[in-house]
Design a protein around this motif. Structure first.
Motif, PDB file in Angstrom:
ATOM      1  N   ARG A  20       0.718  -1.358  -0.056  1.00 24.77           N
ATOM      2  CA  ARG A  20      -0.084  -0.107  -0.046  1.00 24.77           C
ATOM      3  C   ARG A  20       0.956   1.239   0.062  1.00 24.77           C
ATOM      4  NH1 ARG A  20      -5.061   0.663   4.169  1.00 24.77           N
ATOM      5  NH2 ARG A  20      -6.216   2.386   3.070  1.00 24.77           N
ATOM      6  N   VAL A  21       0.443   2.294  -0.625  1.00 17.87           N
ATOM      7  CA  VAL A  21       1.124   3.617  -0.802  1.00 17.87           C
ATOM      8  C   VAL A  21      -0.049   4.651  -0.525  1.00 17.87           C
ATOM      9  CG1 VAL A  21       2.367   5.370  -2.238  1.00 17.87           C
ATOM     10  CG2 VAL A  21       2.754   2.858  -2.262  1.00 17.87           C
ATOM     11  N   TRP A  22       0.316   5.659   0.151  1.00 20.49           N
ATOM     12  CA  TRP A  22      -0.400   6.928   0.482  1.00 20.49           C
ATOM     13  C   TRP A  22       0.038   7.968  -0.200  1.00 20.49           C
ATOM     14  CZ3 TRP A  22       0.660   2.969   3.752  1.00 20.49           C
ATOM     15  CH2 TRP A  22      -0.207   2.448   4.447  1.00 20.49           C
ATOM     16  N   ILE A  23      -0.734   8.839  -0.961  1.00 20.50           N
ATOM     17  CA  ILE A  23      -0.478  10.140  -1.632  1.00 20.50           C
ATOM     18  C   ILE A  23      -1.306  11.059  -1.105  1.00 20.50           C
ATOM     19  CG2 ILE A  23      -0.279  11.380  -3.794  1.00 20.50           C
ATOM     20  CD1 ILE A  23       0.280   8.692  -5.148  1.00 20.50           C
ATOM     21  N   GLU A  24      -0.803  11.907  -0.427  1.00 21.82           N
ATOM     22  CA  GLU A  24      -1.725  13.221   0.372  1.00 21.82           C
ATOM     23  C   GLU A  24      -1.352  14.485  -0.291  1.00 21.82           C
ATOM     24  OE1 GLU A  24      -1.967  12.400   4.585  1.00 21.82           O
ATOM     25  OE2 GLU A  24      -0.312  11.219   4.173  1.00 21.82           O
ATOM     26  N   GLY A  25      -2.422  15.227  -0.474  1.00 19.34           N
ATOM     27  CA  GLY A  25      -2.137  16.689  -1.080  1.00 19.34           C
ATOM     28  C   GLY A  25      -2.876  17.610  -0.044  1.00 19.34           C
ATOM     29  N   GLU A  26      -2.147  18.438   0.538  1.00 21.16           N
ATOM     30  CA  GLU A  26      -2.815  19.714   1.299  1.00 21.16           C
ATOM     31  C   GLU A  26      -2.325  21.073   0.867  1.00 21.16           C
ATOM     32  OE1 GLU A  26      -2.430  16.905   5.317  1.00 21.16           O
ATOM     33  OE2 GLU A  26      -1.095  18.545   5.132  1.00 21.16           O
ATOM     34  N   TRP A  27      -3.332  21.796   1.189  1.00 20.54           N
ATOM     35  CA  TRP A  27      -2.833  23.342   0.653  1.00 20.54           C
ATOM     36  C   TRP A  27      -3.365  24.472   1.697  1.00 20.54           C
ATOM     37  CZ3 TRP A  27      -6.516  19.999  -1.373  1.00 20.54           C
ATOM     38  CH2 TRP A  27      -7.926  20.423  -1.158  1.00 20.54           C
ATOM     39  N   SER A  28      -2.731  25.413   1.723  1.00 24.32           N
ATOM     40  CA  SER A  28      -3.226  26.680   2.559  1.00 24.32           C
ATOM     41  C   SER A  28      -3.142  27.828   1.570  1.00 24.32           C
ATOM     42  CB  SER A  28      -2.640  26.850   3.691  1.00 24.32           C
ATOM     43  OG  SER A  28      -1.115  27.200   3.313  1.00 24.32           O
ATOM     44  N   ALA A  29      -3.361  28.916   2.133  1.00 23.24           N
ATOM     45  CA  ALA A  29      -3.065  30.312   1.435  1.00 23.24           C
ATOM     46  C   ALA A  29      -1.668  30.483   0.863  1.00 23.24           C
ATOM     47  CB  ALA A  29      -3.811  31.512   2.152  1.00 23.24           C
ATOM     48  N   SER A  30      -0.831  29.817   1.572  1.00 22.38           N
ATOM     49  CA  SER A  30       0.579  30.222   1.457  1.00 22.38           C
ATOM     50  C   SER A  30       1.521  29.081   1.089  1.00 22.38           C
ATOM     51  CB  SER A  30       1.302  30.848   2.528  1.00 22.38           C
ATOM     52  OG  SER A  30       1.172  29.976   3.792  1.00 22.38           O
ATOM     53  N   ARG A  31       0.982  27.717   1.412  1.00 24.16           N
ATOM     54  CA  ARG A  31       1.765  26.851   0.855  1.00 24.16           C
ATOM     55  C   ARG A  31       0.966  25.442   0.201  1.00 24.16           C
ATOM     56  NH1 ARG A  31       4.606  23.744   5.645  1.00 24.16           N
ATOM     57  NH2 ARG A  31       2.524  23.594   6.444  1.00 24.16           N
ATOM     58  N   ILE A  32       1.685  24.677  -0.362  1.00 18.93           N
ATOM     59  CA  ILE A  32       0.878  23.522  -1.002  1.00 18.93           C
ATOM     60  C   ILE A  32       2.026  22.313  -0.654  1.00 18.93           C
ATOM     61  CG2 ILE A  32       0.335  22.193  -3.054  1.00 18.93           C
ATOM     62  CD1 ILE A  32      -0.160  24.577  -4.499  1.00 18.93           C
ATOM     63  N   VAL A  33       1.568  21.154  -0.009  1.00 21.09           N
ATOM     64  CA  VAL A  33       2.183  20.034   0.542  1.00 21.09           C
ATOM     65  C   VAL A  33       1.813  18.629  -0.213  1.00 21.09           C
ATOM     66  CG1 VAL A  33       3.004  18.899   2.653  1.00 21.09           C
ATOM     67  CG2 VAL A  33       2.514  21.149   2.790  1.00 21.09           C
ATOM     68  N   VAL A  34       2.790  18.047  -0.699  1.00 22.62           N
ATOM     69  CA  VAL A  34       2.619  16.895  -1.100  1.00 22.62           C
ATOM     70  C   VAL A  34       3.288  15.630  -0.284  1.00 22.62           C
ATOM     71  CG1 VAL A  34       2.684  15.272  -3.164  1.00 22.62           C
ATOM     72  CG2 VAL A  34       1.993  17.699  -3.550  1.00 22.62           C
ATOM     73  N   ARG A  35       2.792  14.493   0.136  1.00 20.99           N
ATOM     74  CA  ARG A  35       3.280  13.804   0.894  1.00 20.99           C
ATOM     75  C   ARG A  35       3.103  12.296   0.536  1.00 20.99           C
ATOM     76  NH1 ARG A  35       0.753  14.942   4.860  1.00 20.99           N
ATOM     77  NH2 ARG A  35       1.980  16.627   5.638  1.00 20.99           N
ATOM     78  N   ILE A  36       4.127  11.616   0.389  1.00 29.91           N
ATOM     79  CA  ILE A  36       3.872  10.181  -0.275  1.00 29.91           C
ATOM     80  C   ILE A  36       4.420   8.992   0.755  1.00 29.91           C
ATOM     81  CG2 ILE A  36       4.716   8.696  -2.133  1.00 29.91           C
ATOM     82  CD1 ILE A  36       5.202  11.208  -3.865  1.00 29.91           C
ATOM     83  N   THR A  37       3.805   8.380   1.171  1.00 28.03           N
ATOM     84  CA  THR A  37       4.299   7.215   2.199  1.00 28.03           C
ATOM     85  C   THR A  37       4.009   5.751   1.787  1.00 28.03           C
ATOM     86  OG1 THR A  37       3.385   8.719   3.944  1.00 28.03           O
ATOM     87  CG2 THR A  37       3.991   6.944   4.736  1.00 28.03           C
ATOM     88  N   ASP A  38       4.686   4.865   2.047  1.00 25.89           N
ATOM     89  CA  ASP A  38       4.329   3.353   1.964  1.00 25.89           C
ATOM     90  C   ASP A  38       4.540   2.619   3.078  1.00 25.89           C
ATOM     91  OD1 ASP A  38       7.191   2.100   2.203  1.00 25.89           O
ATOM     92  OD2 ASP A  38       7.716   4.044   0.814  1.00 25.89           O
TER      93      ASP A  38
END
Length: 463
Positions: A342-360
């Motif tokens: 299993r792999v998890w791909i997460e995307g988060e955002w705010s007014a100032s930042r964009i975060v991409v996180r990939i976990t296995d």
């Protein structure tokens, strides 16, 4: 990454790093220094040197240089064997001069470091080891066998044995240290150069694929109207040719072929259109596009997207850039390769930042290399377990290096970590127990600029 490994192997097929002209110029400089040293020592300081034999040794270098200049073009690049023999000749000529001029009582004996250092910088390890061992053998022999330096009155120049031994020891240590140092620096520089070239090839390939998809999609869009017209007219002809079966069959064939053209163009143009739709997309769409080649490889890939505390509920439209997509695709590939299931791909955002996180849920990064992740060619050899986990993969650290380079150029900050302690027993590990890769952008670096009037109309293909 298999195609990039093949490209790298092609780049590394031959080591022809050294131009003949470079070694010729260095040898002329050495000849000038040797002649000047012999003249100063004999004329200014009154040392009684065997000028005939010393001149013969220097003359051998002059003749060798003249032959090389005559027989070969200036832009000739030497092979491994040719460069090794050239440096071997220089080392042997220097050994003769050292023997004729006092052995280790001659301070210029330290110049035996030069051929070894050059070899460590440009030749393979075995050639450097051979030259280094020969240089140590030469200075050791010169410690015992040499013609002593004498003044004009016959008095021998005496140097305390302790000083001579210290000079021998310093030369040996210098050969080892400078050889290792030059080798390490040169290897890292070549690795970085080759890895950057591989990165450029990967980005160029991704750009070509993106451009091709856009052109095909635009062609499908532009041909949609004439194909619809052909289908409409052929349908009317089928009705009008009710009593003429042969002509009616031809009309049906025209309609079927028009439908076939439509289906082919639609399949080829799935990537989008060559307009503003192609240049920007929601964060989730870009992440799914990056992961798409690895979704059917037997591992479950879960996506989750959501705003941070100060983020808008609406997903940001980000620039659909080939470098970002290719970099994220490499990160997903690495996670899928080493995940158990299993792999998890997460995307988060705010007014100032964009975060991409990939976990296995794999074993995580090895503790021995976690501090060097992102460097090229971290792994020189594959173990049997690596082959079982990633069959057909020529992993050398290039994938993560390319991803890191491309994403950092887009403004991202990358961090690599393990989700849990790799030494925990399997039963004590949480579900997300493997590697964690996080990429963080300032929103202004990735969010697509606002376009007045929306996306606008599709533009026709020029020409």
């Amino acid at each position: 990454m298999a195609h990039l490994a093949t490209d790298y192997q092609a780049l590394d097929a031959g080591p022809n790093w050294v131009r003949l002209r470079t070694l010729i110029v260095l040898r002329w400089m050495a000849i000038a220094g040797q002649v000047a040293t012999i003249l100063v020592a004999s004329q200014l300081y009154g040392l009684d040197l065997p000028l005939g034999l010393a001149t013969l040794a220097v003359g051998a270098s002059v003749i060798a240089n003249l032959l090389l200049v005559t027989l070969f073009p200036e832009n000739r690049r030497l092979s491994e064997a040719e460069a090794f023999l050239t440096l071997l000749f220089d080392l042997a000529q220097l050994a003769v001069l050292i023997f004729l001029t006092g052995g280790l009582t001659n301070p210029f004996a330290i110049l035996v470091l030069a051929p070894v250092t050059i070899s460590a910088s440009v030749l393979r390890l075995r050639s450097t080891i051979a030259l280094g061992a020969l240089a140590i053998l030469i200075v050791t022999a010169a410690l015992f066998w040499h013609l002593p330096l004498r003044f004009a009155d016959g008095q021998e120049l005496l140097i305390p044995p302790l000083f001579v031994f210290g000079f021998w020891l310093s030369i040996v240590i210098g050969i080892l240290f400078l050889g290792l140092y030059s080798r390490r620096v040169a290897t890292e520089m070549r690795s970085m150069s080759e890895a950057l070239l591989a990165t450029q090839m990967a980005l160029a390939r991704e750009q070509k694929l993106t451009d091709l998809a856009g052109v095909v999609a635009a062609a499908a869009h532009e041909l949609g109207t004439p194909l619809a017209t052909i289908k409409l007219v052929s349908a009317e002809l089928i009705e009008e040719l009710e009593g003429q079966p042969e002509l009616q069959e031809d009309a049906r064939l025209i309609r079927d072929q028009a439908d076939r053209c439509r289906d082919i163009l639609r399949d080829m143009g799935r990537a989008g259109k060559d307009d503003r739709h192609l240049r920007q997309a929601p964060l989730s769409a870009v992440l799914r596009e990056a992961a798409e080649p690895h979704l059917a490889r037997g591992k479950q890939v879960d996506f989750s997207f959501g705003p941070m505390q100060d983020g808008s509920p609406e997903q940001p439209l980000i620039q659909r850039r080939p470098d970002v997509i290719h970099g994220l695709r490499n990160l997903v590939q690495n996670a899928v390769d080493f995940a158990r299931s299993r792999v998890w791909i997460e995307g988060e955002w705010s007014a100032s930042r964009i975060v991409v996180r990939i976990t296995d849920d794999g074993d995580g990064f090895p503790p021995s290399v976690i501090g060097r992740i992102g460097d090229p060619f971290v792994r020189a050899r594959r173990t049997e377990s690596d082959t079982e986990k990633r069959p057909g993969y020529e992993g050398m650290g290039l994938g993560l290096f390319i991803a890191k380079t491309l994403l950092e150029r887009s403004g991202a900050e990358l961090s690599f970590a393990n989700a849990t302690d790799p030494f925990l027993a399997p039963r004590d590990r949480p579900e997300r127990s493997g590697a964690v890769i996080e990429a963080v952008w300032n929103a202004e670096d990735l969010v697509a600029p606002a376009t007045p009037g929306g996306l606008g109309e599709n533009q026709p293909i020029a020409g």
